[in-house]
Write a protein that holds these residues in place. Structure first.
Motif, PDB file in Angstrom:
ATOM      1  N   GLY A 174      54.129  26.766  60.244  1.00  0.00           N
ATOM      2  CA  GLY A 174      54.553  28.148  59.984  1.00  0.00           C
ATOM      3  C   GLY A 174      53.428  29.165  60.017  1.00  0.00           C
ATOM      4  O   GLY A 174      53.582  30.268  59.501  1.00  0.00           O
ATOM      5  N   TYR A 175      52.273  28.833  60.597  1.00  0.00           N
ATOM      6  CA  TYR A 175      51.096  29.722  60.693  1.00  0.00           C
ATOM      7  C   TYR A 175      50.501  30.076  59.332  1.00  0.00           C
ATOM      8  O   TYR A 175      49.728  31.014  59.215  1.00  0.00           O
ATOM      9  N   THR A 176      50.879  29.358  58.283  1.00  0.00           N
ATOM     10  CA  THR A 176      50.511  29.774  56.929  1.00  0.00           C
ATOM     11  C   THR A 176      49.318  28.970  56.423  1.00  0.00           C
ATOM     12  O   THR A 176      49.425  27.763  56.238  1.00  0.00           O
ATOM     13  N   VAL A 177      48.200  29.653  56.182  1.00  0.00           N
ATOM     14  CA  VAL A 177      47.010  28.985  55.654  1.00  0.00           C
ATOM     15  C   VAL A 177      46.593  29.622  54.325  1.00  0.00           C
ATOM     16  O   VAL A 177      47.126  30.646  53.920  1.00  0.00           O
ATOM     17  N   SER A 178      45.635  28.984  53.648  1.00  0.00           N
ATOM     18  CA  SER A 178      45.048  29.541  52.436  1.00  0.00           C
ATOM     19  C   SER A 178      43.568  29.196  52.460  1.00  0.00           C
ATOM     20  O   SER A 178      43.130  28.346  53.250  1.00  0.00           O
ATOM     21  N   ASP A 179      42.791  29.828  51.567  1.00  0.00           N
ATOM     22  CA  ASP A 179      41.358  29.516  51.498  1.00  0.00           C
ATOM     23  C   ASP A 179      41.151  28.034  51.208  1.00  0.00           C
ATOM     24  O   ASP A 179      40.269  27.396  51.781  1.00  0.00           O
ATOM     25  N   THR A 180      41.973  27.476  50.316  1.00  0.00           N
ATOM     26  CA  THR A 180      41.827  26.056  49.964  1.00  0.00           C
ATOM     27  C   THR A 180      42.098  25.174  51.173  1.00  0.00           C
ATOM     28  O   THR A 180      41.327  24.261  51.479  1.00  0.00           O
ATOM     29  N   LEU A 181      43.179  25.451  51.876  1.00  0.00           N
ATOM     30  CA  LEU A 181      43.519  24.624  53.046  1.00  0.00           C
ATOM     31  C   LEU A 181      42.395  24.684  54.083  1.00  0.00           C
ATOM     32  O   LEU A 181      41.981  23.653  54.629  1.00  0.00           O
ATOM     33  N   LEU A 182      41.868  25.874  54.341  1.00  0.00           N
ATOM     34  CA  LEU A 182      40.822  26.013  55.356  1.00  0.00           C
ATOM     35  C   LEU A 182      39.544  25.284  54.933  1.00  0.00           C
ATOM     36  O   LEU A 182      38.868  24.668  55.758  1.00  0.00           O
ATOM     37  N   ALA A 183      39.222  25.324  53.642  1.00  0.00           N
ATOM     38  CA  ALA A 183      38.044  24.596  53.156  1.00  0.00           C
ATOM     39  C   ALA A 183      38.256  23.091  53.309  1.00  0.00           C
ATOM     40  O   ALA A 183      37.342  22.350  53.687  1.00  0.00           O
ATOM     41  N   LEU A 184      39.483  22.626  53.051  1.00  0.00           N
ATOM     42  CA  LEU A 184      39.774  21.191  53.176  1.00  0.00           C
ATOM     43  C   LEU A 184      39.711  20.731  54.627  1.00  0.00           C
ATOM     44  O   LEU A 184      39.298  19.601  54.911  1.00  0.00           O
ATOM     45  N   LEU A 185      40.091  21.597  55.547  1.00  0.00           N
ATOM     46  CA  LEU A 185      40.009  21.239  56.976  1.00  0.00           C
ATOM     47  C   LEU A 185      38.560  20.976  57.355  1.00  0.00           C
ATOM     48  O   LEU A 185      38.237  20.033  58.068  1.00  0.00           O
ATOM     49  N   ARG A 186      37.675  21.838  56.848  1.00  0.00           N
ATOM     50  CA  ARG A 186      36.264  21.695  57.180  1.00  0.00           C
ATOM     51  C   ARG A 186      35.708  20.424  56.552  1.00  0.00           C
ATOM     52  O   ARG A 186      34.954  19.691  57.181  1.00  0.00           O
ATOM     53  N   GLU A 187      36.121  20.187  55.289  1.00  0.00           N
ATOM     54  CA  GLU A 187      35.698  18.953  54.599  1.00  0.00           C
ATOM     55  C   GLU A 187      36.117  17.715  55.382  1.00  0.00           C
ATOM     56  O   GLU A 187      35.410  16.708  55.408  1.00  0.00           O
ATOM     57  N   ALA A 188      37.287  17.804  56.026  1.00  0.00           N
ATOM     58  CA  ALA A 188      37.808  16.652  56.791  1.00  0.00           C
ATOM     59  C   ALA A 188      37.111  16.504  58.143  1.00  0.00           C
ATOM     60  O   ALA A 188      37.439  15.598  58.907  1.00  0.00           O
ATOM     61  N   GLY A 189      36.173  17.404  58.439  1.00  0.00           N
ATOM     62  CA  GLY A 189      35.395  17.275  59.670  1.00  0.00           C
ATOM     63  C   GLY A 189      35.995  17.992  60.872  1.00  0.00           C
ATOM     64  O   GLY A 189      35.514  17.840  61.991  1.00  0.00           O
ATOM     65  N   LEU A 190      37.047  18.768  60.638  1.00  0.00           N
ATOM     66  CA  LEU A 190      37.633  19.506  61.767  1.00  0.00           C
ATOM     67  C   LEU A 190      36.759  20.711  62.110  1.00  0.00           C
ATOM     68  O   LEU A 190      36.054  21.250  61.250  1.00  0.00           O
ATOM     69  N   GLU A 191      36.789  21.108  63.390  1.00  0.00           N
ATOM     70  CA  GLU A 191      35.898  22.178  63.848  1.00  0.00           C
ATOM     71  C   GLU A 191      36.565  23.537  63.903  1.00  0.00           C
ATOM     72  O   GLU A 191      35.901  24.563  63.837  1.00  0.00           O
ATOM     73  N   TYR A 192      37.880  23.538  64.105  1.00  0.00           N
ATOM     74  CA  TYR A 192      38.544  24.842  64.166  1.00  0.00           C
ATOM     75  C   TYR A 192      39.975  24.745  63.658  1.00  0.00           C
ATOM     76  O   TYR A 192      40.579  23.672  63.628  1.00  0.00           O
ATOM     77  N   ASP A 193      40.465  25.918  63.249  1.00  0.00           N
ATOM     78  CA  ASP A 193      41.871  26.079  62.893  1.00  0.00           C
ATOM     79  C   ASP A 193      42.419  27.154  63.827  1.00  0.00           C
ATOM     80  O   ASP A 193      41.676  28.024  64.274  1.00  0.00           O
ATOM     81  N   SER A 194      43.706  27.064  64.157  1.00  0.00           N
ATOM     82  CA  SER A 194      44.310  28.121  64.974  1.00  0.00           C
ATOM     83  C   SER A 194      45.696  28.416  64.418  1.00  0.00           C
ATOM     84  O   SER A 194      46.702  27.904  64.910  1.00  0.00           O
ATOM     85  N   SER A 195      45.737  29.203  63.360  1.00  0.00           N
ATOM     86  CA  SER A 195      47.005  29.452  62.659  1.00  0.00           C
ATOM     87  C   SER A 195      47.206  30.905  62.279  1.00  0.00           C
ATOM     88  O   SER A 195      48.350  31.356  62.143  1.00  0.00           O
ATOM     89  N   VAL A 196      46.110  31.635  62.056  1.00  0.00           N
ATOM     90  CA  VAL A 196      46.244  33.011  61.568  1.00  0.00           C
ATOM     91  C   VAL A 196      46.885  33.853  62.668  1.00  0.00           C
ATOM     92  O   VAL A 196      46.478  33.785  63.830  1.00  0.00           O
TER      93      VAL A 196
END
Ligand SMILES: [Zn+2]
Length: 303
Positions: A122-144
């Motif tokens: 649903g294109y819906t992110v939060s600061d916590t979710l984005l921080a967790l993505l980085r912690e998981a080793g992902l390089e980018y998000d494309s949702s905003v």
């Protein structure tokens, strides 16, 4: 100038959930029909694709095999969470972490390349979710998706569903999100500011009017309208076109009930594909090279 075309592989049951329809009998038309249609088109046109995969869906071996073949031919596989909870950001950090980890590992099994990207349900992110993505080793998000008209339509649709006394599983972002940059940026806190966090590749809007440049708007606009929308993104060095599997289906794919609520299903799918093709062809004629989204993200990081 680079163009990335990505596809969210939400199965039909997720659309039933948005519209408050029973999901149990929903056909699995996305993997069975939409994926081969789009993959054939991309192969003919020389378009690189990035598929955002819901982890749970690849427990079906046919689905897993189809995606393995696409990854082997050079397509990118990204993570679209494990369960596709529309309210993912309202769940606790532990559950969000689990949704990311399970989703990434389900997709990773199918791809020779590391999974680098994420798209939120649903294109819906939060600061916590984005921080967790980085912690998981992902390089980018494309949702905003800083698109005022999309936001307004979503708000009205959700209100209408509530007024009918039905329940939708979809949720609305904070309106401040509309201030986010419309070009790739590193997220700050809150995430609509620039900062030092994960790279965000926003879902594309046109210059000035910030109209949605996504599969749904192209297919609803038809080939002529799609070309006009494509004119509206010309000149942007990095263009991110997001499609959904549903853009390659119509009511004759066993979806007549859903088509009553989801008007784009009333357009024959070959016509919808013509509109997508019109926009992509125009951008390629104007000098855009088609790349996977991880290549576009790497270019954003370089420049
Ligand atoms: Zn989705």
């Amino acid at each position: 100038m680079l163009l990335s075309v990505s596809v969210d592989l939400d199965e039909i049951r997720h659309y039933c959930a948005i519209h408050g329809l029973p999901a149990a009998s929903a056909p699995e038309a996305i993997y069975a029909r939409a994926v081969p249609r789009l993959a054939d088109w991309a192969a003919q046109r020389g378009v690189a694709l990035t598929w955002f995969v819901v982890g749970r869906d690849v427990e079906r071996s046919e689905n897993a095999q189809a995606l393995s073949r696409l990854a082997a031919r050079g397509d990118e596989l990204g993570c679209h969470s494990y369960s596709h909870y529309y309210d993912l950001i309202r769940r606790g950090a532990d559950e969000m972490r689990r949704e990311i980890e399970l989703g990434v590992s389900a997709v990773q099994r199918l791809s020779p390349d590391a999974v680098r990207g994420f798209r939120a349900p649903g294109y819906t992110v939060s600061d916590t979710l984005l921080a967790l993505l980085r912690e998981a080793g992902l390089e980018y998000d494309s949702s905003v998706f800083p698109c005022p008209s999309y936001y307004a339509v979503k708000a009205i649709k959700l209100a209408a569903i509530a007024v009918r006394g039905e329940a939708s599983s979809s949720i609305l972002d904070a309106p401040e999100m509309l201030r986010a940059p419309t070009v790739p940026y590193r997220v700050g806190r809150p995430y609509w500011y620039r900062g030092m966090g994960i790279w965000e590749i926003p879902v594309q809007v046109t210059r000035r009017a910030r109209l949605p440049f996504i599969g749904t708007s192209l297919t609803m606009a038809g080939a002529m309208g799609a070309r006009l929308l494509a004119q509206g993104v010309l000149g942007q060095p990095l263009v991110n076109l997001e499609l959904h599997g549903l853009d390659l289906l119509d009511e004759n794919d066993g979806l007549s009930e859903l088509a009553k609520r989801q008007s784009d299903l009333r357009i024959p799918w070959p016509k919808k594909l013509d509109a997508i093709d019109a926009a992509v062809s125009l951008l390629k004629r104007k000098g855009y090279a088609s790349v996977r989204m991880n290549e576009l993200a790497a270019e954003a990081a370089r420049s």
